[in-house]
Motif scaffolding. Sequence first.
Motif, PDB file in Angstrom:
ATOM      1  N   GLN A   1      54.410  17.913  65.998  1.00 33.23           N
ATOM      2  CA  GLN A   1      55.365  17.182  66.827  1.00 33.23           C
ATOM      3  C   GLN A   1      54.779  15.836  67.205  1.00 33.23           C
ATOM      4  OE1 GLN A   1      57.199  19.647  69.971  1.00 33.23           O
ATOM      5  NE2 GLN A   1      58.753  19.805  68.390  1.00 33.23           N
ATOM      6  N   LEU A   2      55.562  14.794  67.011  1.00 30.89           N
ATOM      7  CA  LEU A   2      55.120  13.444  67.362  1.00 30.89           C
ATOM      8  C   LEU A   2      54.938  13.339  68.866  1.00 30.89           C
ATOM      9  CD1 LEU A   2      54.783  10.487  66.194  1.00 30.89           C
ATOM     10  CD2 LEU A   2      57.061  10.098  67.146  1.00 30.89           C
ATOM     11  N   ILE A   3      53.785  12.830  69.293  1.00 31.68           N
ATOM     12  CA  ILE A   3      53.567  12.635  70.724  1.00 31.68           C
ATOM     13  C   ILE A   3      53.540  11.166  71.103  1.00 31.68           C
ATOM     14  CG2 ILE A   3      52.456  14.860  71.169  1.00 31.68           C
ATOM     15  CD1 ILE A   3      49.735  13.416  71.048  1.00 31.68           C
ATOM     16  N   ILE A   4      53.078  10.315  70.215  1.00 33.07           N
ATOM     17  CA  ILE A   4      53.063   8.882  70.458  1.00 33.07           C
ATOM     18  C   ILE A   4      52.785   8.184  69.141  1.00 33.07           C
ATOM     19  CG2 ILE A   4      50.596   8.656  71.014  1.00 33.07           C
ATOM     20  CD1 ILE A   4      51.478   6.787  73.365  1.00 33.07           C
ATOM     21  N   ASP A   5      53.201   6.951  69.025  1.00 34.77           N
ATOM     22  CA  ASP A   5      52.908   6.181  67.818  1.00 34.77           C
ATOM     23  C   ASP A   5      52.709   4.718  68.188  1.00 34.77           C
ATOM     24  OD1 ASP A   5      56.401   6.244  66.603  1.00 34.77           O
ATOM     25  OD2 ASP A   5      55.511   5.371  68.405  1.00 34.77           O
ATOM     26  N   ILE A   6      52.120   3.968  67.270  1.00 41.50           N
ATOM     27  CA  ILE A   6      51.872   2.556  67.512  1.00 41.50           C
ATOM     28  C   ILE A   6      52.003   1.810  66.197  1.00 41.50           C
ATOM     29  CG2 ILE A   6      49.347   2.704  67.223  1.00 41.50           C
ATOM     30  CD1 ILE A   6      49.144   0.724  69.615  1.00 41.50           C
ATOM     31  N   ARG A   7      52.544   0.613  66.272  1.00 38.19           N
ATOM     32  CA  ARG A   7      52.681  -0.207  65.077  1.00 38.19           C
ATOM     33  C   ARG A   7      51.614  -1.288  65.091  1.00 38.19           C
ATOM     34  NH1 ARG A   7      56.914   1.077  61.964  1.00 38.19           N
ATOM     35  NH2 ARG A   7      58.406   2.512  62.910  1.00 38.19           N
ATOM     36  N   SER A   8      51.388  -1.886  63.923  1.00 40.83           N
ATOM     37  CA  SER A   8      50.227  -2.760  63.764  1.00 40.83           C
ATOM     38  C   SER A   8      50.334  -4.066  64.536  1.00 40.83           C
ATOM     39  CB  SER A   8      49.994  -3.049  62.279  1.00 40.83           C
ATOM     40  OG  SER A   8      51.133  -3.661  61.721  1.00 40.83           O
ATOM     41  N   ASN A   9      51.523  -4.385  65.054  1.00 41.27           N
ATOM     42  CA  ASN A   9      51.664  -5.620  65.824  1.00 41.27           C
ATOM     43  C   ASN A   9      51.454  -5.394  67.327  1.00 41.27           C
ATOM     44  OD1 ASN A   9      53.951  -4.102  66.171  1.00 41.27           O
ATOM     45  ND2 ASN A   9      55.397  -5.797  65.971  1.00 41.27           N
ATOM     46  N   VAL A  10      51.010  -4.185  67.674  1.00 45.91           N
ATOM     47  CA  VAL A  10      50.784  -3.829  69.082  1.00 45.91           C
ATOM     48  C   VAL A  10      49.361  -3.315  69.228  1.00 45.91           C
ATOM     49  CG1 VAL A  10      51.510  -2.281  70.945  1.00 45.91           C
ATOM     50  CG2 VAL A  10      53.207  -3.252  69.388  1.00 45.91           C
ATOM     51  N   GLY A  11      48.687  -3.660  70.321  1.00 45.74           N
ATOM     52  CA  GLY A  11      47.308  -3.231  70.512  1.00 45.74           C
ATOM     53  C   GLY A  11      47.173  -1.958  71.329  1.00 45.74           C
ATOM     54  N   GLU A  12      48.163  -1.702  72.181  1.00 46.31           N
ATOM     55  CA  GLU A  12      48.058  -0.544  73.064  1.00 46.31           C
ATOM     56  C   GLU A  12      49.459  -0.088  73.451  1.00 46.31           C
ATOM     57  OE1 GLU A  12      45.567  -1.283  76.404  1.00 46.31           O
ATOM     58  OE2 GLU A  12      45.785   0.723  77.247  1.00 46.31           O
ATOM     59  N   LYS A  13      49.584   1.221  73.642  1.00 49.18           N
ATOM     60  CA  LYS A  13      50.862   1.798  74.058  1.00 49.18           C
ATOM     61  C   LYS A  13      50.588   2.994  74.938  1.00 49.18           C
ATOM     62  CE  LYS A  13      55.178   3.582  72.032  1.00 49.18           C
ATOM     63  NZ  LYS A  13      55.858   3.867  70.729  1.00 49.18           N
ATOM     64  N   LYS A  14      51.388   3.150  75.994  1.00 46.68           N
ATOM     65  CA  LYS A  14      51.146   4.242  76.940  1.00 46.68           C
ATOM     66  C   LYS A  14      52.447   4.984  77.218  1.00 46.68           C
ATOM     67  CE  LYS A  14      48.875   5.183  81.335  1.00 46.68           C
ATOM     68  NZ  LYS A  14      48.222   4.608  82.530  1.00 46.68           N
ATOM     69  N   ASP A  15      52.332   6.308  77.343  1.00 48.51           N
ATOM     70  CA  ASP A  15      53.468   7.131  77.704  1.00 48.51           C
ATOM     71  C   ASP A  15      52.966   8.214  78.644  1.00 48.51           C
ATOM     72  OD1 ASP A  15      55.916   9.188  75.854  1.00 48.51           O
ATOM     73  OD2 ASP A  15      55.762   8.626  77.960  1.00 48.51           O
ATOM     74  N   GLN A  16      53.120   8.000  79.929  1.00 50.90           N
ATOM     75  CA  GLN A  16      52.679   8.922  80.971  1.00 50.90           C
ATOM     76  C   GLN A  16      51.183   9.169  80.836  1.00 50.90           C
ATOM     77  OE1 GLN A  16      55.410  12.305  80.924  1.00 50.90           O
ATOM     78  NE2 GLN A  16      57.102  11.040  81.563  1.00 50.90           N
ATOM     79  N   ARG A  17      50.752  10.386  80.502  1.00 51.10           N
ATOM     80  CA  ARG A  17      49.321  10.693  80.463  1.00 51.10           C
ATOM     81  C   ARG A  17      48.681  10.364  79.108  1.00 51.10           C
ATOM     82  NH1 ARG A  17      47.910  15.537  80.305  1.00 51.10           N
ATOM     83  NH2 ARG A  17      49.890  16.542  79.805  1.00 51.10           N
ATOM     84  N   ILE A  18      49.475   9.886  78.184  1.00 53.68           N
ATOM     85  CA  ILE A  18      48.971   9.643  76.830  1.00 53.68           C
ATOM     86  C   ILE A  18      48.986   8.151  76.524  1.00 53.68           C
ATOM     87  CG2 ILE A  18      49.465  10.040  74.383  1.00 53.68           C
ATOM     88  CD1 ILE A  18      50.693  12.704  75.166  1.00 53.68           C
ATOM     89  N   ALA A  19      47.919   7.671  75.901  1.00 55.74           N
ATOM     90  CA  ALA A  19      47.843   6.272  75.495  1.00 55.74           C
ATOM     91  C   ALA A  19      47.192   6.201  74.122  1.00 55.74           C
ATOM     92  CB  ALA A  19      47.044   5.457  76.495  1.00 55.74           C
ATOM     93  N   VAL A  20      47.581   5.183  73.383  1.00 52.66           N
ATOM     94  CA  VAL A  20      46.972   4.948  72.078  1.00 52.66           C
ATOM     95  C   VAL A  20      46.565   3.485  72.002  1.00 52.66           C
ATOM     96  CG1 VAL A  20      49.237   4.544  71.005  1.00 52.66           C
ATOM     97  CG2 VAL A  20      47.284   5.163  69.587  1.00 52.66           C
ATOM     98  N   THR A  21      45.386   3.230  71.425  1.00 55.11           N
ATOM     99  CA  THR A  21      44.918   1.864  71.218  1.00 55.11           C
ATOM    100  C   THR A  21      44.680   1.651  69.734  1.00 55.11           C
ATOM    101  OG1 THR A  21      42.618   2.529  71.562  1.00 55.11           O
ATOM    102  CG2 THR A  21      43.837   1.756  73.485  1.00 55.11           C
ATOM    103  N   LEU A  22      44.857   0.430  69.287  1.00 53.38           N
ATOM    104  CA  LEU A  22      44.683   0.080  67.876  1.00 53.38           C
ATOM    105  C   LEU A  22      43.859  -1.195  67.763  1.00 53.38           C
ATOM    106  CD1 LEU A  22      45.401   0.271  64.812  1.00 53.38           C
ATOM    107  CD2 LEU A  22      47.476  -1.039  65.353  1.00 53.38           C
ATOM    108  N   ASN A  23      42.827  -1.149  66.939  1.00 48.52           N
ATOM    109  CA  ASN A  23      42.026  -2.323  66.613  1.00 48.52           C
ATOM    110  C   ASN A  23      42.187  -2.548  65.113  1.00 48.52           C
ATOM    111  OD1 ASN A  23      39.955  -4.094  65.803  1.00 48.52           O
ATOM    112  ND2 ASN A  23      38.655  -3.483  67.512  1.00 48.52           N
ATOM    113  N   LYS A  24      43.080  -3.472  64.752  1.00 50.83           N
ATOM    114  CA  LYS A  24      43.376  -3.703  63.334  1.00 50.83           C
ATOM    115  C   LYS A  24      42.189  -4.266  62.587  1.00 50.83           C
ATOM    116  CE  LYS A  24      46.849  -6.013  61.934  1.00 50.83           C
ATOM    117  NZ  LYS A  24      47.934  -7.007  61.858  1.00 50.83           N
ATOM    118  N   THR A  25      41.427  -5.109  63.249  1.00 51.58           N
ATOM    119  CA  THR A  25      40.290  -5.750  62.594  1.00 51.58           C
ATOM    120  C   THR A  25      39.264  -4.713  62.168  1.00 51.58           C
ATOM    121  OG1 THR A  25      40.649  -7.712  63.952  1.00 51.58           O
ATOM    122  CG2 THR A  25      38.507  -7.500  62.845  1.00 51.58           C
TER     123      THR A  25
END
Lengths: 115, 110
Positions: free
Chosen positions: B45-69
């Motif tokens: 089940q999908l809990i969170i996702d992030i696209r490459s034009n975004v560095g960080e995304k948060k949804d309540q207790r869950i967060a995702v960070t992305l470092n493309k470099t």
Amino acid sequence: DTEVTQTPKHLVMGMTNKKSLKCEQHMGHRAMYWYKQKAKKPPELMFVYSYEKLSINESVPSRFSPECPNSSLLNLHLHALQPEDSALYLCASSQLGTGNTDTQYFGPGTRLTVL
Amino acid sequence: GENVEQHPSTLSVQEGDSAVIKCTYSDSASNYFPWYKQELGKRPQLIIDIRSNVGEKKDQRIAVTLNKTAKHFSLHITETQPEDSAVYFCAAAAGNKLTFGGGTRVLVKP
């Protein structure tokens, strides 16, 4: 209907049998997928259909034969399987077709056992 | 093709603590990074996702960070609860093709 459904839930078959797995979605999604998941492993992509045409085949043995009769249905025909093909077979769908990255929604899977 | 590495393979935390799972990917063409939670015998089940034009995304207790470099992305779960116990998969996608990491089995101890 906001779910991907799969039948049957469980399937036991012999190595000489022919069986089919069925997947259905009524969300208007244009891409549908088959994955194979072995125990304690991640899902592995097998096939991708986009607009009812096969767009990706990950070098899957010919004993697995996919079919997309219409935009809502995806089948996986099984013939002369081996015991090592026993796994959870997951179907997924996504809204957009080929070349577009989009969220994939998974069905509950069919647990296949090959004797 | 794409290769996704995920660490750690198992993670045990005390209820209320934070959990962090890290993934790296190899294909610079990947532009979509979902995280799935799979409970025993259930579908991913999908809990969170992030696209490459975004560095960080948060949804309540869950967060995702992305470092493309660096081709790194991470999942952070705060204030963990027993119902967070499951296997978590990161994934990277280019077009329709989704490649999963090896999974992290998370156990939240009450």
